[in-house]
Design an enzyme around this catalytic site. Structure first.
Site, PDB file in Angstrom:
ATOM      1  N   GLN B 191       0.659  -1.126   0.022  1.00 49.72           N
ATOM      2  CA  GLN B 191      -0.007  -0.187   0.116  1.00 49.72           C
ATOM      3  C   GLN B 191       0.936   1.283  -0.087  1.00 49.72           C
ATOM      4  O   GLN B 191       0.490   2.388  -0.618  1.00 49.72           O
ATOM      5  CB  GLN B 191      -1.144   0.071   1.178  1.00 49.72           C
ATOM      6  CG  GLN B 191      -0.360  -0.139   2.509  1.00 49.72           C
ATOM      7  CD  GLN B 191      -0.180  -1.406   3.211  1.00 49.72           C
ATOM      8  OE1 GLN B 191       0.014  -2.662   2.147  1.00 49.72           O
ATOM      9  NE2 GLN B 191      -0.233  -1.984   4.476  1.00 49.72           N
ATOM     10  N   GLN B 259      27.484 -10.971   7.880  1.00 50.36           N
ATOM     11  CA  GLN B 259      26.416 -11.144   6.729  1.00 50.36           C
ATOM     12  C   GLN B 259      25.287 -12.205   7.356  1.00 50.36           C
ATOM     13  O   GLN B 259      24.392 -11.939   7.329  1.00 50.36           O
ATOM     14  CB  GLN B 259      26.750 -11.868   5.548  1.00 50.36           C
ATOM     15  CG  GLN B 259      27.543 -10.787   4.691  1.00 50.36           C
ATOM     16  CD  GLN B 259      26.765  -9.469   4.616  1.00 50.36           C
ATOM     17  OE1 GLN B 259      25.623  -9.596   3.915  1.00 50.36           O
ATOM     18  NE2 GLN B 259      27.076  -8.411   4.973  1.00 50.36           N
ATOM     19  N   HIS B 262      22.277 -11.320   9.340  1.00 51.76           N
ATOM     20  CA  HIS B 262      21.328 -10.445   8.853  1.00 51.76           C
ATOM     21  C   HIS B 262      19.850 -11.249   8.677  1.00 51.76           C
ATOM     22  O   HIS B 262      18.959 -10.600   8.930  1.00 51.76           O
ATOM     23  CB  HIS B 262      21.521  -9.900   7.434  1.00 51.76           C
ATOM     24  CG  HIS B 262      22.268  -8.671   7.444  1.00 51.76           C
ATOM     25  ND1 HIS B 262      21.627  -7.397   7.867  1.00 51.76           N
ATOM     26  CD2 HIS B 262      23.553  -8.350   7.138  1.00 51.76           C
ATOM     27  CE1 HIS B 262      22.659  -6.488   7.694  1.00 51.76           C
ATOM     28  NE2 HIS B 262      23.715  -6.774   7.377  1.00 51.76           N
ATOM     29  N   GLU B 327      27.600 -10.065  -3.827  1.00 46.63           N
ATOM     30  CA  GLU B 327      27.319  -8.497  -3.177  1.00 46.63           C
ATOM     31  C   GLU B 327      28.588  -8.009  -2.640  1.00 46.63           C
ATOM     32  O   GLU B 327      28.924  -6.729  -2.912  1.00 46.63           O
ATOM     33  CB  GLU B 327      26.063  -8.660  -2.169  1.00 46.63           C
ATOM     34  CG  GLU B 327      25.824  -7.514  -2.119  1.00 46.63           C
ATOM     35  CD  GLU B 327      24.418  -7.423  -0.884  1.00 46.63           C
ATOM     36  OE1 GLU B 327      24.447  -8.669  -0.281  1.00 46.63           O
ATOM     37  OE2 GLU B 327      23.912  -6.433  -0.513  1.00 46.63           O
ATOM     38  N   HIS B 328      29.201  -8.708  -1.654  1.00 53.28           N
ATOM     39  CA  HIS B 328      30.302  -8.035  -0.732  1.00 53.28           C
ATOM     40  C   HIS B 328      31.530  -8.896  -1.258  1.00 53.28           C
ATOM     41  O   HIS B 328      31.201 -10.274  -0.969  1.00 53.28           O
ATOM     42  CB  HIS B 328      30.069  -7.929   0.756  1.00 53.28           C
ATOM     43  CG  HIS B 328      28.841  -7.217   0.994  1.00 53.28           C
ATOM     44  ND1 HIS B 328      27.515  -7.775   1.262  1.00 53.28           N
ATOM     45  CD2 HIS B 328      28.654  -5.796   1.219  1.00 53.28           C
ATOM     46  CE1 HIS B 328      26.733  -6.858   1.696  1.00 53.28           C
ATOM     47  NE2 HIS B 328      27.362  -5.824   1.606  1.00 53.28           N
ATOM     48  N   ASP B 361      29.172  -0.929   5.534  1.00 59.61           N
ATOM     49  CA  ASP B 361      27.787  -0.782   5.950  1.00 59.61           C
ATOM     50  C   ASP B 361      27.494   0.412   6.630  1.00 59.61           C
ATOM     51  O   ASP B 361      26.354   0.826   6.336  1.00 59.61           O
ATOM     52  CB  ASP B 361      27.285  -2.039   6.880  1.00 59.61           C
ATOM     53  CG  ASP B 361      27.022  -3.399   6.093  1.00 59.61           C
ATOM     54  OD1 ASP B 361      26.817  -3.368   5.004  1.00 59.61           O
ATOM     55  OD2 ASP B 361      27.073  -4.441   6.976  1.00 59.61           O
ATOM     56  N   HIS B 420       9.773  10.544 -42.419  1.00 56.17           N
ATOM     57  CA  HIS B 420      11.217  10.773 -41.671  1.00 56.17           C
ATOM     58  C   HIS B 420      11.873  11.200 -42.485  1.00 56.17           C
ATOM     59  O   HIS B 420      12.520  12.349 -42.475  1.00 56.17           O
ATOM     60  CB  HIS B 420      11.707   9.206 -41.274  1.00 56.17           C
ATOM     61  CG  HIS B 420      11.044   8.733 -39.891  1.00 56.17           C
ATOM     62  ND1 HIS B 420       9.821   8.448 -39.825  1.00 56.17           N
ATOM     63  CD2 HIS B 420      11.731   8.464 -38.718  1.00 56.17           C
ATOM     64  CE1 HIS B 420       9.726   8.153 -38.692  1.00 56.17           C
ATOM     65  NE2 HIS B 420      10.789   8.156 -37.901  1.00 56.17           N
TER      66      HIS B 420
END
Lengths: 433, 433
Positions: B191, B259, B262, B327-328, B361, B420
């Site tokens: 929402q 990591q 997380h 990612e890292h 981070d 054109h």
């Protein structure tokens, strides 16, 4: 008849809103069909692609004929008139020169804490280029998609182009060869997107897919986004011309029609400070529509989505243009640079009466793959950056860690991420031992 | 127990493939629910958002309490310990300094034909930032999303953050104020994405939405893509550490665990040239898992998705890393720059043993919003560029049109786009009259 609007009239706002939000394209909901096609290609690879090509393009292929051979390309290219090859080459050279300037710089620096920071750009390892078949199979689009990829240094560029009933456009093959496309597959639709994204026995997967396509192709690209990168989801083309009264109405009419002739869903809008000029352009459009080859398409687009808006001054024109966020914007006014400075959202700007938009479609240099449907509010035309990605770099010294590490420990604590903090603490402890 | 793999073993390739393709996240198919929520918000605006917030967050709102007031923010911020405010400020300053260097240059030049070409960058007019509530409501993520937008010059930045049972994280509010967020709404889920994309009576629509979220948020972002721009669809976090034997096993264990803590779906991988070191790290992880606050989460991640891979040499380590596209990526080796030069795909690289990933981070400077799930093959971390768009510019002179116009006429003819071509022909005719 296009819509005539007067921006100084009291009921303008509601009419303009209607124009802004007009739905120009009926996107059939093909999600279910596309999901099934992608699953089929993932499960059965080449066999699925071959079956679907038989079904949709009435073309019988085998794993060894999926790819267009070098000999076929050479043969097709040999039959092209020299003038057309030369024109393609001029376009390719100019597009290459423009895009070469987009190559971004790497960066490295050492800050006060002693930390070395920076970033580095690298190309994607493989890119896939979708080229539509049939009417909209444009060699210029091959150049516009393939050249930025090659300038970015993409080592492998695979193109897919459907060949309904076996027919391929020789100029599309010529443009692909000129632009350095490495592989060409005669497949299309969602099955081609699935093959590029997931790979088959014959087609190695790519990392990024670009290029326009129909509703199936668009839905498939949206679906595989995440597994691979994609460019924008293109909608029907549009042009906005801002012109004062000091222009040839026929030139402006032709510029408007050069968008309208693309597609019945295309949109051409004129904003002018001179109502009489606006009427003259409308007359010129009608005159050209008597004879234009694609008058059925262009006429429908102009009738259903065309608009001529008169404004009090150029500032009002710029304000309306920014709400439209046009894909193509022509500024046919005495001082186009001054007006351009007031434009905040547009895919491409063509300055002055000597710059018809069609120049940008072919030989100007900038890309003609541009954000449609008001998406110039948040996105850009295709560029070298679409085929690059950036890796950020950081190197701490003991001194840098001593300087900024404690703040990281504090923040890790506030986020209840203990190991994050301890990874800093353990190192700081060693430094203090 | 994590997986132990030996890259020199004959069965390595199949085990590595299994690791690469392991599905770490069960994404529930929430498309149908999300489609209904978006339609509801489009139809009923504020009322729909308020009803859905009551239902999902057990929070009763009115149009006038959707937005967090300045007084509330001030009160929340006043209660934060000074050390935490200072740490946030240090982080914000460093992130700002890094991202300020990303501002790209405009370009203008005149080529041999006399054509003036170039491009110009402009910010999006309004950006929306999604911040998760509950456990993953991180002030550092507010900084990482908001600062690039502000550096880009985005004039309006609206943030949404769900407040389950009315609870907001004061540090999230502090970070938002520090980063220059203009409006904060206490709403979340699909929402909130719908409200940002389409607007309601109270919330003006934005042009671009960034920030991480759960499956509903991800599905909603995918759904509104095209109407607005979005950043990547984030998956669970991952780290790859390449380390030689000359490291403290406990430091590397903590980096892996930072990591793993997380999310149970996070993934931590160590590649090492030293099998004994690999075993020492495994032991150190086990030791830390005895006491770590988030040992349940970190332990599950390490058990289910952790891996220790031994390789013959660093070249092999780099090759495997490029297939993972992490990612890292931490490079804890004697010459991290030399190894870094062999890395072609990675979101962020941390060079040397004094650069734990946790620095990145929070306070390193580079962005911590990075491509997950192997998408570093084709995408980059969040940057100033995500909040800018480029408008290309072209201006022909009569001489330039004479020089390159005929090629455009030829190409238009090959594409059967008569208008054109005529738009160029009409102008060339005037020049030749």
């Amino acid at each position: 008849m296009p819509v005539f609007l007067d921006a100084t009239a009291s009921d303008f706002e509601s009419s303009f809103q209607t124009l802004l939000t007009a739905k120009r394209e009926d996107s059939p909901d093909v999600d279910e069909a596309v999901t099934a096609i992608i699953a089929d290609v993932r499960a059965r690879g080449d066999s699925a692609v071959i079956d679907l090509t038989q079904k949709y393009d009435r073309l019988t292929l085998t794993p060894s004929t999926l790819q267009v051979s070098d000999a076929e390309i050479t043969e097709a290219v040999a039959a092209i008139p020299q003038a057309e090859v030369e024109a393609l080459k001029l376009a390719a050279d100019r597009i290459t020169a423009y895009h070469a300037r987009q190559q971004p710089e790497d960066a490295h620096w050492t800050d006060q804490s002693g930390a070395t920071l920076g970033w580095r750009w690298t190309p994607v390892a493989a890119a896939g280029l979708y080229v539509p078949g049939g009417l909209a199979s444009y060699p210029s689009s091959v150049l516009m998609n393939a050249i930025p990829a090659k300038v970015a240094g993409v080592p492998r560029l695979a193109m897919v182009v459907p060949a309904p009933d076996g027919v391929l456009n020789p100029l599309v093959l010529a443009a692909a060869r000129l632009a350095g496309v490495d592989e060409i597959y005669r497949i299309g639709g969602a099955q081609a997107i699935a093959a590029l994204a997931y790979g088959t026995e014959t087609i190695a997967p790519v990392d990024k897919i670009t290029g326009p396509g129909n509703a199936y192709v668009a839905a498939a690209k949206r679906r595989v986004f995440g597994k691979v990168g994609i460019d924008m989801i293109a909608g029907p083309s549009e042009i906005l011309v801002i012109a004062d009264g000091d222009n040839d109405p026929d030139w402006i009419a032709l510029d408007l029609l050069s968008q309208a002739e693309h597609d019945e869903s295309a949109q051409s809008i004129l904003i002018t400070t001179d109502p009489a000029f606006g009427r003259a352009v409308a007359d010129a459009v009608d005159a050209r529509l008597q004879t234009l080859e694609r008058r059925a398409i262009a006429g429908a687009s102009w009738r259903d989505f065309g608009a001529i808006i008169t404004v009090a001054d150029l500032a009002q024109a710029a304000a309306l243009s920014n709400r439209i966020a046009p894909e193509h914007l022509e500024l046919c006014v005495a001082d186009p640079e001054a007006l351009s400075a007031q434009i905040t959202h547009a895919g491409a700007i063509f300055l002055g009466q000597w710059t018809p938009e069609a120049i940008g479609d072919y030989v100007g240099g900038p890309n003609h793959v541009l954000p449609t449907a008001r998406s110039a509010r948040f996105s850009s035309g295709l560029s070298v950056l679409d085929f690059l990605k950036r890796t950020t770099l950081a190197r701490m010294t003991p001194g840098a860690l001593r300087s900024i590490g404690p703040a990281a420990e504090t923040l890790a604590r506030t986020e209840s991420l203990e190991a994050h903090g301890l990874s800093v603490t353990a190192r700081l402890k060693k430094l203090n031992d």
